[in-house]
Motif scaffolding. Sequence first.
Motif: not given
Length: 195
Positions: A89-93, A157-161, A163-166, A175-183
Amino acid sequence: MLTERQLEIIRTAIQLIAQKGIQGLTLKNLAKEIGISEPAIYRHYENKIEILVSILDYFLERTMGIFSAEVQKEGDPLDKIERIFEAHFDVFSATPALVAVIFSEEIFRNEPVLTERVKWIMERNSLAISTIIDDGKARGQLNTEADTRHLTIIIMGSLRLLVKQWQMADFSFDLRSSGSAFFVTLKQLLTKYRT
């Protein structure tokens, strides 16, 4: 090691792909965007395929150590997987346009060199996740009933999806806070039926 000009070409190519699609990445457009002549690009890259390979390698350099470092570390497997998510998420952000290249394997389908590179990256990353899962199962920290291959697909797949939704939302959410909530949910899934 990339030269400053090669790095500039890669970064500009990523932006062009994000804005205009893969068709928009031409040496003419690239040269114009950078403000140099087409022959100047040829001094660094023979063709568009070489540039795309270089973009994949650029991404790999930024993420390669993430997976291998986590596999080597001691500790909770869920923490390891979460750190892998966060690092991505950091790299993509930091470079949102990179998503347009990394998660667009269909653009590489007719180019064997690119297809093989993407396949190798995916296999390598999946192996790291599988290793973390198997270690967690052996320690009784993860769901031992679920198939490791399937859990790996769910995680990757979750990671990819996400990031693609973002990307599809024009990078409008964090992205990072959404990812944390998803995790949190992913942790529940991975540990619910531990034995």
